[in-house]
Design a protein around this motif. Structure first.
Motif, short mmCIF file in Angstrom:
data_model
loop_
_atom_site.label_atom_id
_atom_site.label_comp_id
_atom_site.label_asym_id
_atom_site.label_seq_id
_atom_site.Cartn_x
_atom_site.Cartn_y
_atom_site.Cartn_z
N ALA A 121 53.45 45.79 10.35
CA ALA A 121 53.56 44.31 9.66
C ALA A 121 52.80 44.36 8.24
N TRP A 122 51.45 44.98 8.48
CA TRP A 122 50.88 45.09 7.29
C TRP A 122 51.27 45.97 6.14
N PRO B 9 43.53 42.35 7.81
CA PRO B 9 43.45 42.20 9.19
C PRO B 9 42.61 42.86 10.05
N ASP C 242 52.32 51.02 16.13
CA ASP C 242 51.31 49.83 15.94
C ASP C 242 52.18 48.79 15.24
N GLU D 133 51.17 45.73 14.47
CA GLU D 133 50.47 45.23 13.55
C GLU D 133 50.16 45.95 12.19
N ALA E 106 43.01 44.26 12.90
CA ALA E 106 43.87 45.33 13.57
C ALA E 106 43.65 46.45 12.49
#
Length: 122
Positions: free
Chosen positions: A88-89, A37, A83, A85, A39
């Protein structure tokens, strides 16, 4: 951590993958060009990480980072924690990864120590 050039430093880390060929194939697919991603790539670049490579053999990973003078491991860790994102990663990647047997509790990528450099040899 080693000096890479006048203005950069190099960090090397290791981590294991779960020893499952299907999971390893999926992990590698997540890391192909264009799959990570934006991000995540942006968070890496914003931390003054100039180059980052992950190398793979068997169920072991090696990460090599070349960072600029503005890189701070503490600042990067704090930014990552805040963060959603990146979080989540990281949660997704834990489906594939496992800590090294000697990692400290909660430690993911374990820093490596350089023990040989050809340019330092007589």
């Amino acid at each position: 951590m080693t000096q890479a050039s006048d203005a950069t430093m190099r960090y090397c880390f290791a981590l294991d993958l779960k020893n499952d060929p299907a999971l390893i194939a999926r992990y590698k697919d997540w890391h192909r060009a264009g799959a990570v991603p934006q991000a995540i790539n942006r968070s890496i670049r914003n931390a003054d990480i100039r180059e980052l490579e992950i190398w793979h053999t068997g169920d072991r990973l090696f990460m090599i980072m070349t960072v600029g003078p503005d890189f701070s491991p503490e600042a990067k860790a704090l930014a990552d924690r805040n963060d959603p994102e990146v979080q989540a990663w990281e949660q997704l990647m834990w489906e594939f990864q496992k800590p090294l047997p000697f990692a400290q509790a909660g430690e993911k990528w374990v820093g490596m120590q350089r023990i040989y450099a050809l340019n330092e040899q007589p």
